[in-house]
Design a protein around this motif. Structure first.
Motif, mmCIF file in Angstrom:
data_model
loop_
_atom_site.group_PDB
_atom_site.id
_atom_site.type_symbol
_atom_site.label_atom_id
_atom_site.label_comp_id
_atom_site.label_asym_id
_atom_site.label_seq_id
_atom_site.Cartn_x
_atom_site.Cartn_y
_atom_site.Cartn_z
ATOM 1 N N MET A 1 -3.829 4.371 3.195
ATOM 2 C CA MET A 1 -3.419 4.413 1.794
ATOM 3 C C MET A 1 -3.568 5.833 1.272
ATOM 4 O O MET A 1 -4.671 6.391 1.276
ATOM 5 C CB MET A 1 -4.274 3.474 0.942
ATOM 6 C CG MET A 1 -4.183 2.014 1.349
ATOM 7 S SD MET A 1 -5.073 0.933 0.193
ATOM 8 C CE MET A 1 -6.769 1.440 0.498
ATOM 9 N N ALA B 1 -7.944 -2.773 4.502
ATOM 10 C CA ALA B 1 -7.161 -1.866 3.663
ATOM 11 C C ALA B 1 -7.316 -0.442 4.180
ATOM 12 O O ALA B 1 -8.316 0.236 3.900
ATOM 13 C CB ALA B 1 -7.621 -1.962 2.211
ATOM 14 N N ARG C 1 -3.165 6.662 -1.819
ATOM 15 C CA ARG C 1 -3.800 6.540 -3.132
ATOM 16 C C ARG C 1 -4.042 5.060 -3.411
ATOM 17 O O ARG C 1 -3.539 4.193 -2.704
ATOM 18 C CB ARG C 1 -2.909 7.136 -4.224
ATOM 19 C CG ARG C 1 -1.539 6.468 -4.319
ATOM 20 C CD ARG C 1 -0.680 7.081 -5.398
ATOM 21 N NE ARG C 1 0.696 6.588 -5.347
ATOM 22 C CZ ARG C 1 1.113 5.452 -5.883
ATOM 23 N NH1 ARG C 1 0.237 4.664 -6.499
ATOM 24 N NH2 ARG C 1 2.380 5.076 -5.797
ATOM 25 N N TYR C 2 -4.807 4.807 -4.457
ATOM 26 C CA TYR C 2 -4.988 3.434 -4.915
ATOM 27 C C TYR C 2 -4.765 3.387 -6.420
ATOM 28 O O TYR C 2 -4.831 4.404 -7.108
ATOM 29 C CB TYR C 2 -6.362 2.887 -4.529
ATOM 30 C CG TYR C 2 -7.519 3.537 -5.243
ATOM 31 C CD1 TYR C 2 -7.993 3.046 -6.458
ATOM 32 C CD2 TYR C 2 -8.169 4.639 -4.699
ATOM 33 C CE1 TYR C 2 -9.058 3.636 -7.117
ATOM 34 C CE2 TYR C 2 -9.240 5.242 -5.341
ATOM 35 C CZ TYR C 2 -9.678 4.737 -6.548
ATOM 36 O OH TYR C 2 -10.720 5.323 -7.197
ATOM 37 N N ASN C 3 -4.490 2.190 -6.913
ATOM 38 C CA ASN C 3 -4.247 2.006 -8.329
ATOM 39 C C ASN C 3 -4.824 0.665 -8.760
ATOM 40 O O ASN C 3 -5.528 0.003 -7.988
ATOM 41 C CB ASN C 3 -2.743 2.098 -8.626
ATOM 42 C CG ASN C 3 -1.928 1.156 -7.748
ATOM 43 O OD1 ASN C 3 -2.449 0.159 -7.227
ATOM 44 N ND2 ASN C 3 -0.649 1.461 -7.561
ATOM 45 N N ILE D 1 0.841 -1.191 0.000
ATOM 46 C CA ILE D 1 0.000 0.000 0.000
ATOM 47 C C ILE D 1 0.881 1.246 0.000
ATOM 48 O O ILE D 1 2.077 1.180 0.289
ATOM 49 C CB ILE D 1 -0.962 0.032 1.210
ATOM 50 C CG1 ILE D 1 -0.187 -0.053 2.530
ATOM 51 C CG2 ILE D 1 -2.000 -1.094 1.107
ATOM 52 C CD1 ILE D 1 -1.053 0.095 3.767
ATOM 53 N N ILE E 1 -4.067 -2.276 -6.369
ATOM 54 C CA ILE E 1 -4.928 -2.323 -5.181
ATOM 55 C C ILE E 1 -6.308 -2.849 -5.556
ATOM 56 O O ILE E 1 -6.876 -3.710 -4.860
ATOM 57 C CB ILE E 1 -5.041 -0.926 -4.539
ATOM 58 C CG1 ILE E 1 -3.678 -0.450 -4.009
ATOM 59 C CG2 ILE E 1 -6.089 -0.933 -3.421
ATOM 60 C CD1 ILE E 1 -3.142 -1.242 -2.847
ATOM 61 N N LEU F 1 -6.690 7.904 2.589
ATOM 62 C CA LEU F 1 -7.799 8.031 1.643
ATOM 63 C C LEU F 1 -8.894 8.932 2.199
ATOM 64 O O LEU F 1 -9.322 8.770 3.344
ATOM 65 C CB LEU F 1 -8.412 6.668 1.348
ATOM 66 C CG LEU F 1 -7.689 5.702 0.405
ATOM 67 C CD1 LEU F 1 -8.598 4.519 0.110
ATOM 68 C CD2 LEU F 1 -7.254 6.382 -0.876
ATOM 69 N N LEU G 1 -13.041 4.026 -4.846
ATOM 70 C CA LEU G 1 -12.416 2.704 -4.822
ATOM 71 C C LEU G 1 -13.467 1.612 -4.693
ATOM 72 O O LEU G 1 -13.393 0.574 -5.381
ATOM 73 C CB LEU G 1 -11.402 2.625 -3.676
ATOM 74 C CG LEU G 1 -10.738 1.265 -3.419
ATOM 75 C CD1 LEU G 1 -10.149 0.683 -4.688
ATOM 76 C CD2 LEU G 1 -9.674 1.401 -2.343
ATOM 77 N N CYS H 1 -12.403 9.384 -2.123
ATOM 78 C CA CYS H 1 -11.570 8.329 -2.720
ATOM 79 C C CYS H 1 -12.010 6.943 -2.274
ATOM 80 O O CYS H 1 -11.958 5.983 -3.053
ATOM 81 C CB CYS H 1 -10.107 8.561 -2.357
ATOM 82 S SG CYS H 1 -9.331 9.894 -3.290
ATOM 83 N N SER H 2 -12.453 6.823 -1.037
ATOM 84 C CA SER H 2 -12.950 5.547 -0.543
ATOM 85 C C SER H 2 -14.160 5.096 -1.349
ATOM 86 O O SER H 2 -14.261 3.930 -1.755
ATOM 87 C CB SER H 2 -13.308 5.666 0.940
ATOM 88 O OG SER H 2 -13.756 4.432 1.458
#
Length: 265
Positions: free
Chosen positions: A146, A143, A148-150, A121, A153, A194, A202, A198-199
């Motif tokens: 974080m 999780a 960011r995520y990509n 992460i 993830i 996050l 995702l 963003c959560s």
């Protein structure tokens, strides 16, 4: 499988995952007394715990680790770099070297009945990870922390039955709040936390008909509140490209100061 948030927030984190007679803790950032109380509500004790999995070395994830490990002789699982940092921390007291178990991101391992997949992460720690757990045809993930995520993830979080996912802050509250500028930039950056928005985005990437439960965790005490996190995440789901509105799944907010009800899957 079973999933329980004993405590989740900037002041301390400890999550329980279980299946059959296997009992695992993710992080130990609260007192042993609080961990014991959270487990006891579900007729489990710290002596039943088969392993403590550490996501990273920040104090809100490890402050109670030394006491728990020594008292019950519980193995500690973490990346090599995280274990080195933990070993340096005199505030944790002496932990027997034999309790340290090194893990590697993307390399699965087994703790009795549960298979564990650690995944990397993005956070300002030496080598942080999240965890996905498997038992028979069920899987859950934790999780948090974080920035960011990509796509990596997203792939690690697809097909879950339940998830505890970070929804740390509201961007506007953080920007207008009293935190120093550099701290604000850290939280908002790629190695921070996050946001609610963003959560929700995702979740849009990983929601599916088989998702049974969502827990939003690691909420900031100063820059978020439960109703805002809940409504923002649901709005992001409704506005996203998935077919869901957010009403199809139970969504609960993890508490900083007390355990939730056990989720049984």
């Amino acid at each position: 499988m079973r999933l329980l948030s004993i405590a989740s927030g900037s002041s301390g984190n400890c999550i329980y995952v279980g299946a059959g007679n296997t009992h695992i803790l993710v992080d130990a950032g609260i007192s042993g007394k609080r961990v014991e109380a959270g487990l006891n509500q579900n007729e489990i004790t710290t002596k039943d715990v088969n392993g403590i999995l550490i996501t990273h070395e920040h104090s809100d994830h490890i402050s109670g680790l030394g006491v728990l490990a020594r008292k019950c002789h519980i193995p500690i699982y973490a990346t090599k770099e995280t274990l080195i940092e933990i070993h340096k921390m005199s505030c944790l007291g002496k932990i027997e070297d034999e309790l340290y178990q090194e893990i590697v991101p993307d390399q699965e391992f087994q703790i009795q009945e549960i298979r564990v997949r650690p995944f990397s992460i993005s956070h300002d720690a030496v080598n942080p990870v999240g965890y996905r757990f498997f038992h028979k045809d069920c899987s859950v993930a934790v999780a948090t922390d974080m920035g960011r995520y990509n796509s990596y993830i997203v792939e690690n979080l697809k097909g879950l039955d339940a998830i505890l996912l970070e929804a740390n802050h509201d961007v506007r509250m953080l920007e207008m709040g009293s935190y120093p500028y550099l701290l604000k930039q850290r939280i908002l950056g790629d190695y921070g936390h996050l946001s609610n928005e963003c959560s929700g985005r995702l979740l849009n990437e990983v929601l599916h008909d088989g998702m049974k439960y969502i827990i939003l965790g690691h909420l900031s005490k100063e820059n978020n509140y439960e109703e805002l996190a809940y409504e923002t995440v649901k709005l992001e789901i409704a506005m996203g490209e998935s077919a869901y509105t957010g009403n199809e799944f139970p969504i609960e907010i993890a508490k900083r100061d007390r355990a939730l009800e056990m989720v049984n899957l």
